[in-house]
Design a protein around this motif. Structure first.
Motif, short mmCIF file in Angstrom:
data_model
loop_
_atom_site.label_atom_id
_atom_site.label_comp_id
_atom_site.label_asym_id
_atom_site.label_seq_id
_atom_site.Cartn_x
_atom_site.Cartn_y
_atom_site.Cartn_z
N LYS A 1 10.11 -1.79 -4.96
CA LYS A 1 8.91 -1.80 -3.95
C LYS A 1 8.42 -3.17 -3.47
O LYS A 1 7.97 -3.35 -2.68
CB LYS A 1 7.86 -0.72 -4.14
N GLU B 1 2.83 -1.94 -8.45
CA GLU B 1 2.45 -0.92 -7.29
C GLU B 1 1.37 -1.49 -6.55
O GLU B 1 1.37 -1.05 -5.51
CB GLU B 1 2.08 0.51 -8.30
N TRP B 2 0.37 -2.29 -6.86
CA TRP B 2 -0.74 -2.63 -6.35
C TRP B 2 -0.24 -3.31 -5.19
O TRP B 2 -0.51 -3.60 -3.85
CB TRP B 2 -1.61 -3.04 -6.88
N ARG C 1 1.73 -1.93 -2.40
CA ARG C 1 1.09 -1.37 -1.20
C ARG C 1 0.38 -2.67 -0.35
O ARG C 1 0.33 -2.12 0.76
CB ARG C 1 -0.10 -0.59 -2.00
#
Length: 437
Positions: free
Chosen positions: A146, A396-397, A400
């Motif tokens: 990601k 993950e932050w 986003r």
């Protein structure tokens, strides 16, 4: 083997097996393998259960640590395609060429200002020892698709090469510290530093060129299998290290230079699955051994940390790295949180520990001061646990944040060409992903 060494080997190999049993269970959690080995070293140390006791000057410790760094330097350097390094919008090149020297300078300046009982040479040593980063401590970032491939690749390439870039500075300050104690003239110290660096580069280049040409030819005509080519590269790393040392040069610089030259001389040869597994396994074992040793050593000093040391360690992991990273990226039009992300995830690990052990051995305790070793130990300790624990949530932050950027944002630009050779399957595969999915 002495009883001390036998106990160490038994304890480490048992821990290696046990950690393997739970490796799948801890995957995806905030717990990392380096945390386990550091914590185990502290638990089994004389300050804990008193089952394993090793002196920081032990030949076993220094040999394992130096071998780990030598193989890491050679392997990482051998995976880099020099022609592609400065492309991809120059992100890795900026971090290395601008960011690393500035980090060393900032680290030395802050150390000299904050830690009152050290010399300027010792402040420089601290800056140099704490400038290399260790992507292994932030593996969750490297593996998180990601996170844009460009960012993951930049952190990985920086980690692979900045330890080699920091070593000449480390050698200079180490020689300066020893020379100050012996009251040698400044000119003599400079000549000695350049002599060690020059011999290291020359030895690494000669062995890398000869070894690369021979192994490349042997593979192409079918005399050498891919697996034995990788074993041969490991041999070249050790030969470069020891020959340079015998000739009065830096073995670390020889290994790094040899790695850069060997793959270029050998040419592009597709790596096999066995090669990738072998490289990852030997690298992980030696790295875990260094973290286990670090835990044992840290346990004897961790309770002597004072506020100036702790403050310096926090600054080393934050502003001392973040400001140089931000300066190096001026004009690239990256998102502010991208710069923050790159600045925070520069964990200190294997290279810092090995350079500390080397300095302690070479100078007999670094001028008799514990401040230098405490500064490095505290910084690495915080990095292993704090940056290691935040790697997963932090990636993950950041993912986003990236998801909300325009499609034409620089961070989301597809990486067209890998900066690494085909030998490095893991990092090469990063380039096959565009923005995170």
């Amino acid at each position: 083997m002495t009883s001390e060494i036998e106990i160490f080997v038994i304890a480490f190999t048992a821990l290696l097996f046990l950690s393997g049993l739970v490796s799948g269970k801890i995957s995806g959690t905030v717990v990392t393998a380096p945390m386990i080995f550091v914590a185990a070293g502290m638990l089994l140390s004389p300050e804990g259960l008193d089952l394993v006791s090793l002196s920081s000057s032990s030949i076993l410790i220094l040999s394992i640590a130096e071998l780990a760094l030598v193989l890491t330097l050679f392997s990482d350097a051998s995976k880099i395609e020099l022609q592609a390094l400065m492309r991809e919008d120059k992100l890795p090149g900026r971090l290395l060429i601008i960011g690393t020297p500035l980090t060393i300078a900032f680290g030395a300046i802050v150390a000299a200002f904050l830690l009152k009982d050290i010399t300027l040479a010792e402040a420089g040593l601290i800056g140099a020892m704490l400038s290399p980063t260790d992507a292994g401590l932030g593996q969750a970032i490297v593996n998180n698709t990601k996170v844009p491939a460009k960012i993951r690749q930049a952190l990985n390439v920086e980690s692979g090469l900045n330890d080699g870039g920091a070593i000449p500075f480390f050698l200079f300050f180490l020689i300066l510290e020893g020379g100050e104690a012996l009251k040698w003239p400044a000119g003599t110290l400079i000549v000695l530093a350049f002599e060690q660096i020059g011999i290291g580069v020359l030895v690494g280049a000669v062995i890398g060129l000869a070894g690369g040409l021979l192994s490349g030819k042997a593979v192409r005509i079918g005399w050498m299998s891919g697996l034995y080519r990788k074993i041969g590269f490991m041999s070249l790393a050790i030969i470069s290290w020891l020959v340079a040392d015998l000739l009065g040069g830096s073995g670390f610089i020889a290994a790094f230079t040899g790695g850069l030259i060997t793959t270029q001389a050998a040419g592009k040869i597709k790596a096999t699955e066995e090669e990738a597994i072998l490289t990852e396994a030997e690298g992980s074992i030696l790295s875990f051994a260094v973290f286990f040793i670090f835990g044992i050593i840290a346990a004897t000093r961790i309770f002597t940390i004072n506020w100036p040391i702790f403050i310096y360690a926090v600054l080393s992991l934050t502003l001392i790295r973040m400001i140089p990273v931000a300066i190096s990226l001026i004009g690239m039009r990256l998102h502010t949180k991208t710069v923050l992300f790159l600045g925070w995830f520069g964990p200190r690990g294997l290279a810092s520990v090995v350079l500390l052990l080397t300095a302690m051995e070479e100078t007999g305790g670094i001028g008799g001061s514990e401040t230098v070793s405490l500064a490095v130990i505290t910084t690495v300790f915080l990095s292993v646990f704090v940056q290691g624990a935040t790697a997963g949530p932090g990636s993950e932050w950041y993912a986003r944040i990236i998801a909300g950027l325009p499609a034409d944002a620089l961070e989301r630009k597809k990486v067209e060409e890998s900066l690494t050779s085909p030998d490095n399957m893991t990092v090469k595969n990063l380039s096959n992903n565009s923005e995170g999915r």
